[in-house]
Design an enzyme around this catalytic site. Structure first.
Site, PDB file in Angstrom:
ATOM      1  N   MET A  96       0.857  -1.181   0.000  1.00 15.17           N
ATOM      2  CA  MET A  96       0.000   0.000   0.000  1.00 15.17           C
ATOM      3  C   MET A  96       0.897   1.236   0.000  1.00 15.17           C
ATOM      4  SD  MET A  96      -2.211  -1.558   3.127  1.00 15.17           S
ATOM      5  CE  MET A  96      -3.447  -0.276   3.287  1.00 15.17           C
ATOM      6  N   PHE A 124      -0.163   5.677   6.865  1.00 12.12           N
ATOM      7  CA  PHE A 124       0.910   5.902   5.887  1.00 12.12           C
ATOM      8  C   PHE A 124       1.435   4.571   5.337  1.00 12.12           C
ATOM      9  CE2 PHE A 124       0.676   9.571   8.725  1.00 12.12           C
ATOM     10  CZ  PHE A 124       0.229  10.513   7.802  1.00 12.12           C
ATOM     11  N   GLY A 125       2.524   4.612   4.529  1.00 11.66           N
ATOM     12  CA  GLY A 125       2.941   3.460   3.727  1.00 11.66           C
ATOM     13  C   GLY A 125       3.003   2.150   4.491  1.00 11.66           C
ATOM     14  N   SER A 126       2.563   1.060   3.886  1.00  8.96           N
ATOM     15  CA  SER A 126       2.448  -0.185   4.632  1.00  8.96           C
ATOM     16  C   SER A 126       2.184  -1.370   3.704  1.00  8.96           C
ATOM     17  CB  SER A 126       1.319  -0.052   5.652  1.00  8.96           C
ATOM     18  OG  SER A 126       0.184   0.514   5.030  1.00  8.96           O
ATOM     19  N   ARG A 127       1.832  -2.511   4.326  1.00  9.49           N
ATOM     20  CA  ARG A 127       1.645  -3.740   3.566  1.00  9.49           C
ATOM     21  C   ARG A 127       0.729  -4.682   4.345  1.00  9.49           C
ATOM     22  NH1 ARG A 127       6.982  -7.435   2.399  1.00  9.49           N
ATOM     23  NH2 ARG A 127       6.076  -9.418   3.002  1.00  9.49           N
TER      24      ARG A 127
END
Length: 227
Positions: free
Chosen positions: A99, A186-189
């Site tokens: 993501m 915020f940015g992640s997975r």
């Protein structure tokens, strides 16, 4: 489109800070209209970026007990057979969805069923696509005994920018496919672990929409959605 509840407080205080900064700079540089316009423009861009990050678009959810639905918006970056060491302690098929900061960061239940296991793990903040992020980063692990039978494990993983994972489930909860189970700021997975005989419905590099994209189909006697 509405704003997700996890973003309302952040957006309010960000707007307040930006207004104070702009008022202060206007008073400091009242004669310099160009500087004030640049600061105002930058403030608008910052606020709009945060606004789109915390958006919560309406989704027409796809529901079927044999199917595993994408838990998040993003891109498929991993499809491989791996050893899952935390819960199953054997080989499983892993599907990972990355993501980016511009994706919707709501995370959704990929299957319906009962939460059999939940753990929160504090940790590091490697970039989300780093091989160690699945076991070293801040993360949660959820295992749901699906209504179709097999257990499905899914894991929220914080990225280099993320510093807070939010979850709304606990052991014993009954969860419904497509409903929110958390949010990653915020940015992640998100990693999903399924039985080895699960049939993949996505490819590497494919984009997904949480609650809508079919990523896999569980092997059960009633598996007939795709014929």
């Amino acid at each position: 489109m509405k704003i997700h509840k996890e973003g309302r407080r952040i957006l309010f205080f960000t707007l307040l800070i930006l207004l104070v900064v702009n008022i202060f700079m206007f008073q400091l540089n009242a004669a310099n209209r160009l500087v004030n316009q640049l600061i105002a423009g930058a403030s608008v861009i910052v606020f709009l970026l945060l606004l789109q990050f915390f958006r919560s678009p309406y989704r027409n959810l796809l529901l079927h007990e044999d199917l595993i639905i994408a838990p998040a918006d993003g891109k498929v970056v991993v499809i491989e057979d791996v050893e899952e060491p935390e819960y199953f302690k054997d080989k499983r098929k892993q599907i990972s969805i990355f993501m980016s900061p511009i994706n919707v960061h709501i995370t959704r239940n990929p299957v319906s069923g009962i939460v059999k296991y939940f753990r929160y793990h504090p940790g590091n903040y490697f970039v989300a696509w780093h091989p160690k992020s699945s076991t070293k980063n801040e993360r949660t692990t959820v295992v749901v005994e699906s209504t179709a039978g097999p257990e499905v494990l899914f894991r929220q993983i914080a990225g280099a920018m993320a510093r807070r994972i939010v979850w709304y489930v606990k052991e014993g909860d009954e969860v419904s496919q497509g409903e929110e189970f958390g949010f990653i700021k915020f940015g992640s997975r998100v990693d999903i672990f399924v039985p080895l005989d699960t049939e993949m419905k996505v490819e590497l590099g494919q984009k997904t929409k949480g609650g809508q994209t079919v990523i896999a189909q569980l092997k059960t006697p009633g598996s007939s959605f795709f014929g």
